[in-house]
Design an enzyme around this catalytic site. Structure first.
Site, mmCIF file in Angstrom:
data_model
loop_
_atom_site.group_PDB
_atom_site.id
_atom_site.type_symbol
_atom_site.label_atom_id
_atom_site.label_comp_id
_atom_site.label_asym_id
_atom_site.label_seq_id
_atom_site.Cartn_x
_atom_site.Cartn_y
_atom_site.Cartn_z
ATOM 1 N N HIS A 143 -1.344 3.164 8.589
ATOM 2 C CA HIS A 143 -1.135 2.330 7.409
ATOM 3 C C HIS A 143 -2.489 1.961 6.820
ATOM 4 C CE1 HIS A 143 0.740 -0.448 4.679
ATOM 5 N NE2 HIS A 143 0.072 -1.479 5.186
ATOM 6 N N GLY A 158 -5.691 -2.906 7.153
ATOM 7 C CA GLY A 158 -5.439 -4.346 7.198
ATOM 8 C C GLY A 158 -3.957 -4.638 7.090
ATOM 9 N N LYS A 164 -5.448 -4.151 0.023
ATOM 10 C CA LYS A 164 -5.989 -2.796 0.164
ATOM 11 C C LYS A 164 -5.813 -1.992 -1.125
ATOM 12 C CE LYS A 164 -3.318 -1.813 3.625
ATOM 13 N NZ LYS A 164 -2.634 -3.115 3.756
ATOM 14 N N SER A 165 -4.614 -2.013 -1.678
ATOM 15 C CA SER A 165 -4.337 -1.228 -2.887
ATOM 16 C C SER A 165 -5.126 -1.741 -4.083
ATOM 17 C CB SER A 165 -2.831 -1.251 -3.200
ATOM 18 O OG SER A 165 -2.090 -0.659 -2.154
ATOM 19 N N ASP A 182 -1.214 3.503 1.043
ATOM 20 C CA ASP A 182 -0.143 3.059 1.939
ATOM 21 C C ASP A 182 -0.123 3.809 3.269
ATOM 22 O OD1 ASP A 182 2.039 1.309 2.497
ATOM 23 O OD2 ASP A 182 3.374 3.030 2.285
ATOM 24 N N GLU A 207 1.021 1.396 -4.959
ATOM 25 C CA GLU A 207 1.953 0.282 -5.128
ATOM 26 C C GLU A 207 1.159 -0.999 -5.326
ATOM 27 O OE1 GLU A 207 5.006 -2.521 -2.578
ATOM 28 O OE2 GLU A 207 4.194 -0.705 -1.668
ATOM 29 N N ARG A 248 -23.423 -10.447 11.244
ATOM 30 C CA ARG A 248 -24.205 -10.696 10.033
ATOM 31 C C ARG A 248 -25.435 -9.798 9.927
ATOM 32 N NH1 ARG A 248 -24.892 -17.079 9.184
ATOM 33 N NH2 ARG A 248 -25.677 -16.263 7.198
#
Length: 318
Positions: A143, A158, A164-165, A182, A207, A248
């Site tokens: 995914h 994630g 993400k999209s 996706d 999507e 960091r």
């Protein structure tokens, strides 16, 4: 989900490699190839079949064809019958060599496809082995989103709904290329290479919650999409936690493993106002720079150490 094709049809290879088909009456879709290796049947044409790898595609080049041309018609028929009695997935003639009518007739009788290409034998063999390796490679579905950023394959993962999209869409608008949204189908080509592709049904679609499905290829053009991409870097998006300890400096690389191959992975905490697209671009460029031999974190560490040594030397002089 883990999987991978155990076989690929001869028809698929004919389409991918743009091969001529001298046996059009055979159903190439039903004839399967189960190994990525190929064979040049020089010894078999001479009658030696010990250790013969019959499951491989057989390649006929100038050397094999020159030997065949030196035989009489009766000898040719004998040699053809000997080799075609094995369960061979296909025979490919290179350099525009035309198979003779006897070979085509016997191949049809034994259900062995005869194919052809104009490419040189070595070049075609290398390309065919790579294509077969890709088609038969172990495969898993993950995914996430895969984008080509400055030539680096960046896979964004994630939890569902984390953005993400949206990050991928912003990268596309900045001139980068979408591979898949996706679901990423990851194939292990070799010990060092993972290639990501899209499932056929969702190719070039994204999507967006609240808007729905958009077609990136139609909206932004073919220059904004790509069929496959090596995976060089994984960016894992996660909700920002106040008490979490985030890296960091980046002195030591973190990795995630897919199909036994390790890929550099950065965990990226999400907070309002962070420009994910710019961060993904920077991560991709920084990763490329590291592959070229320069590590900014190590350079900073070196400067700090030099400054500490310099300070101590000055104290000793005082």
């Amino acid at each position: 989900m883990t999987g991978g094709a155990s076989s690929v049809s001869v028809k698929k290879i004919v389409e991918l490699e743009d091969l001529k088909n001298y046996t059009p009456d055979l159903d190439l879709k039903k004839i399967k190839i189960k190994t990525a290796d190929v064979n040049r049947p020089a010894l078999q044409l001479c009658g030696f079949f010990q250790h013969f790898e019959q499951s491989r595609i057989q390649i006929i080049g100038n050397v094999e064809n020159s030997y065949i041309e030196s035989l009489t018609d009766d000898e040719k028929k004998i040699r053809y019958k000997e080799i075609l009695k094995y369960d061979i997935p296909a025979i490919v003639y290179c350099r525009d060599i035309e198979p003779d009518s006897t070979m085509i007739q016997l191949a049809n009788e034994n259900n062995v496809p005869i194919l052809g290409t104009g490419r040189s034998t070595s070049e075609f063999m290398a390309e065919l082995i790579y294509t077969l390796g890709e088609q038969l490679a172990p495969c898993i579905s993950v995914h996430g989103v895969l984008v080509d950023v400055y030539g680096e394959g960046v896979m964004i993962t994630g939890e569902s709904g984390i953005g993400k999209s949206e990050a991928a869409l912003e990268l596309i608008r900045r001139g980068h290329r979408l591979v898949t949204d996706d679901v990423v189908e990851i194939r292990k080509i070799n010990e060092h290479t993972l290639v990501g592709t899209s499932p056929d049904i969702t190719r070039y679609f994204i999507e967006l919650r609240g808007i729905g499905i958009i077609d990136v290829k139609t909206l932004y053009g073919v220059e904004c999409v790509k069929e496959k991409q090596e995976i060089d870097l994984v960016i894992k998006l996660e909700d920002w936690k106040k008490d979490a300890d985030y890296d960091r400096l980046g002195l030591e690389e973190e990795y995630i493993e897919y199909l036994g191959n390790k890929v550099v992975c950065h965990s990226l905490p999400i907070r309002p106002g962070r420009n994910l697209a710019v961060i993904c671009e920077t991560a991709a460029v920084n990763h490329r720079q590291k592959k070229m031999g320069y590590n900014a974190a190590q350079e900073l560490y070196r400067r700090v150490q030099e400054n500490i040594v310099k300070g101590r030397n000055e104290e000793d002089e005082d």
